[in-house]
Scaffold this motif. Structure first.
Motif, PDB file in Angstrom:
ATOM      1  N   SER A 168      -4.211  -1.395  -8.401  1.00 27.23           N
ATOM      2  CA  SER A 168      -5.161  -0.284  -8.482  1.00 27.23           C
ATOM      3  C   SER A 168      -4.470   0.985  -8.005  1.00 27.23           C
ATOM      4  CB  SER A 168      -6.410  -0.571  -7.635  1.00 27.23           C
ATOM      5  OG  SER A 168      -6.073  -0.788  -6.281  1.00 27.23           O
ATOM      6  N   PHE A 169      -4.867   2.118  -8.598  1.00 31.82           N
ATOM      7  CA  PHE A 169      -4.170   3.362  -8.284  1.00 31.82           C
ATOM      8  C   PHE A 169      -5.057   4.565  -8.541  1.00 31.82           C
ATOM      9  CE2 PHE A 169      -2.988   1.572 -12.387  1.00 31.82           C
ATOM     10  CZ  PHE A 169      -3.316   2.580 -13.283  1.00 31.82           C
ATOM     11  N   SER A 227      -2.147   5.578  -3.857  1.00 34.27           N
ATOM     12  CA  SER A 227      -2.949   6.792  -3.882  1.00 34.27           C
ATOM     13  C   SER A 227      -2.420   7.695  -4.992  1.00 34.27           C
ATOM     14  CB  SER A 227      -2.870   7.501  -2.527  1.00 34.27           C
ATOM     15  OG  SER A 227      -1.543   7.912  -2.254  1.00 34.27           O
ATOM     16  N   ALA A 228      -3.081   8.814  -5.224  1.00 35.19           N
ATOM     17  CA  ALA A 228      -2.620   9.757  -6.242  1.00 35.19           C
ATOM     18  C   ALA A 228      -1.242  10.285  -5.856  1.00 35.19           C
ATOM     19  CB  ALA A 228      -3.611  10.906  -6.371  1.00 35.19           C
ATOM     20  N   LEU A 229      -0.290  10.205  -6.801  1.00 36.82           N
ATOM     21  CA  LEU A 229       1.069  10.654  -6.519  1.00 36.82           C
ATOM     22  C   LEU A 229       1.807  10.917  -7.826  1.00 36.82           C
ATOM     23  CD1 LEU A 229       3.103   7.990  -7.102  1.00 36.82           C
ATOM     24  CD2 LEU A 229       1.989   7.216  -5.020  1.00 36.82           C
ATOM     25  N   ALA A 230       2.958  11.591  -7.700  1.00 39.99           N
ATOM     26  CA  ALA A 230       3.758  11.935  -8.874  1.00 39.99           C
ATOM     27  C   ALA A 230       5.193  11.472  -8.693  1.00 39.99           C
ATOM     28  CB  ALA A 230       3.720  13.444  -9.113  1.00 39.99           C
ATOM     29  N   VAL A 231       5.790  11.004  -9.796  1.00 39.01           N
ATOM     30  CA  VAL A 231       7.197  10.619  -9.850  1.00 39.01           C
ATOM     31  C   VAL A 231       7.810  11.324 -11.055  1.00 39.01           C
ATOM     32  CG1 VAL A 231       8.787   8.709 -10.284  1.00 39.01           C
ATOM     33  CG2 VAL A 231       6.892   8.396  -8.692  1.00 39.01           C
ATOM     34  N   THR A 232       8.994  11.885 -10.885  1.00 46.64           N
ATOM     35  CA  THR A 232       9.578  12.690 -11.958  1.00 46.64           C
ATOM     36  C   THR A 232      10.046  11.854 -13.141  1.00 46.64           C
ATOM     37  OG1 THR A 232      11.775  12.614 -10.922  1.00 46.64           O
ATOM     38  CG2 THR A 232      10.319  14.444 -10.312  1.00 46.64           C
ATOM     39  N   GLU A 269       0.855  -1.185   0.000  1.00 42.86           N
ATOM     40  CA  GLU A 269       0.000   0.000   0.000  1.00 42.86           C
ATOM     41  C   GLU A 269       0.893   1.237   0.000  1.00 42.86           C
ATOM     42  OE1 GLU A 269      -3.912   0.887   2.453  1.00 42.86           O
ATOM     43  OE2 GLU A 269      -2.135   1.404   3.632  1.00 42.86           O
ATOM     44  N   VAL A 270       0.718   2.095  -1.007  1.00 51.14           N
ATOM     45  CA  VAL A 270       1.566   3.280  -1.154  1.00 51.14           C
ATOM     46  C   VAL A 270       0.714   4.536  -0.999  1.00 51.14           C
ATOM     47  CG1 VAL A 270       3.212   4.493  -2.619  1.00 51.14           C
ATOM     48  CG2 VAL A 270       3.038   1.999  -2.750  1.00 51.14           C
ATOM     49  N   SER A 271       1.185   5.448  -0.165  1.00 46.17           N
ATOM     50  CA  SER A 271       0.501   6.723   0.041  1.00 46.17           C
ATOM     51  C   SER A 271       1.548   7.830   0.138  1.00 46.17           C
ATOM     52  CB  SER A 271      -0.362   6.681   1.306  1.00 46.17           C
ATOM     53  OG  SER A 271       0.436   6.399   2.445  1.00 46.17           O
ATOM     54  N   LEU A 272       1.087   9.065   0.241  1.00 45.44           N
ATOM     55  CA  LEU A 272       1.999  10.204   0.283  1.00 45.44           C
ATOM     56  C   LEU A 272       2.507  10.457   1.700  1.00 45.44           C
ATOM     57  CD1 LEU A 272       0.319  12.790  -2.116  1.00 45.44           C
ATOM     58  CD2 LEU A 272       2.300  11.333  -2.552  1.00 45.44           C
ATOM     59  N   SER A 273       3.766  10.844   1.770  1.00 40.24           N
ATOM     60  CA  SER A 273       4.380  11.232   3.034  1.00 40.24           C
ATOM     61  C   SER A 273       4.087  12.704   3.316  1.00 40.24           C
ATOM     62  CB  SER A 273       5.889  10.995   2.965  1.00 40.24           C
ATOM     63  OG  SER A 273       6.552  11.592   4.049  1.00 40.24           O
ATOM     64  N   GLU A 274       3.974  13.027   4.587  1.00 41.23           N
ATOM     65  CA  GLU A 274       3.666  14.405   4.966  1.00 41.23           C
ATOM     66  C   GLU A 274       4.914  15.233   5.242  1.00 41.23           C
ATOM     67  OE1 GLU A 274       1.038  14.213   8.273  1.00 41.23           O
ATOM     68  OE2 GLU A 274      -0.665  13.445   7.108  1.00 41.23           O
ATOM     69  N   ASP A 275       6.090  14.598   5.286  1.00 45.74           N
ATOM     70  CA  ASP A 275       7.303  15.334   5.652  1.00 45.74           C
ATOM     71  C   ASP A 275       8.424  15.198   4.618  1.00 45.74           C
ATOM     72  OD1 ASP A 275       8.008  12.722   5.998  1.00 45.74           O
ATOM     73  OD2 ASP A 275       8.499  12.880   8.127  1.00 45.74           O
ATOM     74  N   GLU A 276       8.078  14.779   3.391  1.00 50.77           N
ATOM     75  CA  GLU A 276       9.039  14.649   2.296  1.00 50.77           C
ATOM     76  C   GLU A 276      10.124  13.612   2.577  1.00 50.77           C
ATOM     77  OE1 GLU A 276      10.554  18.462   1.151  1.00 50.77           O
ATOM     78  OE2 GLU A 276       8.638  19.115   0.302  1.00 50.77           O
ATOM     79  N   GLN A 277       9.842  12.685   3.469  1.00 45.16           N
ATOM     80  CA  GLN A 277      10.732  11.566   3.737  1.00 45.16           C
ATOM     81  C   GLN A 277      10.026  10.263   3.362  1.00 45.16           C
ATOM     82  OE1 GLN A 277      13.953  11.789   4.758  1.00 45.16           O
ATOM     83  NE2 GLN A 277      13.741  14.026   4.710  1.00 45.16           N
ATOM     84  N   ILE A 283       2.698  -4.306   3.674  1.00 48.82           N
ATOM     85  CA  ILE A 283       3.745  -3.293   3.759  1.00 48.82           C
ATOM     86  C   ILE A 283       3.131  -1.946   3.403  1.00 48.82           C
ATOM     87  CG2 ILE A 283       5.943  -2.478   2.826  1.00 48.82           C
ATOM     88  CD1 ILE A 283       6.646  -5.343   2.191  1.00 48.82           C
ATOM     89  N   SER A 284       3.268  -0.984   4.302  1.00 46.72           N
ATOM     90  CA  SER A 284       2.776   0.373   4.056  1.00 46.72           C
ATOM     91  C   SER A 284       3.967   1.269   3.741  1.00 46.72           C
ATOM     92  CB  SER A 284       2.020   0.904   5.277  1.00 46.72           C
ATOM     93  OG  SER A 284       0.878   0.114   5.549  1.00 46.72           O
ATOM     94  N   LEU A 285       3.934   1.845   2.554  1.00 45.46           N
ATOM     95  CA  LEU A 285       5.030   2.689   2.085  1.00 45.46           C
ATOM     96  C   LEU A 285       4.519   4.106   1.874  1.00 45.46           C
ATOM     97  CD1 LEU A 285       7.902   3.098   0.832  1.00 45.46           C
ATOM     98  CD2 LEU A 285       6.908   2.337  -1.343  1.00 45.46           C
ATOM     99  N   GLN A 286       5.177   5.068   2.511  1.00 49.40           N
ATOM    100  CA  GLN A 286       4.850   6.478   2.324  1.00 49.40           C
ATOM    101  C   GLN A 286       6.011   7.156   1.611  1.00 49.40           C
ATOM    102  OE1 GLN A 286       3.968   8.082   6.212  1.00 49.40           O
ATOM    103  NE2 GLN A 286       1.852   7.384   6.139  1.00 49.40           N
ATOM    104  N   ILE A 287       5.689   7.882   0.547  1.00 43.44           N
ATOM    105  CA  ILE A 287       6.738   8.517  -0.253  1.00 43.44           C
ATOM    106  C   ILE A 287       6.415   9.995  -0.461  1.00 43.44           C
ATOM    107  CG2 ILE A 287       7.241   6.349  -1.429  1.00 43.44           C
ATOM    108  CD1 ILE A 287       5.763   7.463  -3.870  1.00 43.44           C
ATOM    109  N   PRO A 288       7.448  10.823  -0.670  1.00 47.46           N
ATOM    110  CA  PRO A 288       7.199  12.243  -0.962  1.00 47.46           C
ATOM    111  C   PRO A 288       6.647  12.415  -2.368  1.00 47.46           C
ATOM    112  CG  PRO A 288       9.539  11.755  -1.086  1.00 47.46           C
ATOM    113  CD  PRO A 288       8.882  10.507  -0.571  1.00 47.46           C
TER     114      PRO A 288
END
Length: 220
Positions: free
Chosen positions: A150-151, A132-137, A52-60, A108-113
């Motif tokens: 699913s995303f 969840s909704a997220l962006a990768v460069t 499960e991937v979601s956004l991090s709140e502290d850019e870590q 596994i819960s993964l939080q990313i900036p």
């Protein structure tokens, strides 16, 4: 007749012994990891684990997981600041007999900036992957053998690759249909994507076997 009875008793006794081995599994312990440096990419490759991937709140980057001495993870950061998480095990053959761990221990819960990673690679077996909704460069590569993908709105800088077997793919991609060249190969399933589309600055590659694909584009 005595030989048959003895054989049956041996089989029953063996069953009790194996049952005892499988039911005495070591408990799982909750663990967490937080990056102490800037992470440029993530490569998470596990077996029989929901991701499960979601956004991090502290850019870590933060990871929550469960492990014991039999089932654990190797976590490392390369010189290029790519974080790698891989399944590892120290099992005897008797550890494979009996029930698998409870669902909460197989997650596994993964939080990313958001919009800071150059690459994101996720792979698992027999479980689902959700983002969840997220962006990768740069690029995102997701693979599940035996589970669904699913995303939310995925925003990629260059490429999105989705591979599934015995599962479905569903979600939305940030950007217009015209932004992507598309390669799609679906066996034993239905898809709303064309098999081939050449034009587009970014690439979308989708492969599915025994599952359906439903992907929409959202032009922001």
């Amino acid at each position: 007749m005595k030989k048959i009875i003895s054989l049956v008793l041996c089989l029953i006794l063996s069953g009790f012994i194996l049952s005892g081995c499988s039911n005495s599994s070591e408990p799982f312990e909750e663990k967490s990891y937080t990056s102490d440096t800037q992470i440029n990419g993530i490569d998470l490759a596990v077996r029989d684990r929901e991701i499960e991937v979601s956004l991090s709140e502290d850019e870590q980057v933060h990871i929550k997981y469960y492990e014991n001495s039999k089932e654990y993870y190797d976590i490392s950061v390369s010189d290029e600041n790519v974080l790698t998480i891989a399944s590892a095990s120290n099992k005897e053959w008797t550890d494979y007999i009996g029930r698998k761990p409870a669902a909460e221990y197989r997650k596994i819960s993964l939080q990313i900036p958001d919009a800071l990673l150059e690459s994101l690679t996720l792979s698992t077996t027999n479980e689902d992957i959700t983002l969840s909704a997220l962006a990768v460069t740069g690029s995102i590569n997701i693979s599940s053998n035996g589970g669904n993908i699913s995303f939310g709105d995925l925003d990629v800088g260059s490429a999105l690759t989705l591979t599934v077997k015995n599962g479905d793919i569903s979600g939305t991609i940030a950007g217009s249909y015209d932004d992507f060249s598309i390669q799609s190969e679906i066996k034993k399933g239905e898809s709303n994507l064309p098999e081939n589309k050449d034009s587009g600055e970014k690439t979308l590659t989708v492969s599915g076997n025994n599952g359906n694909v439903d992907i929409e584009f959202v032009n922001k």
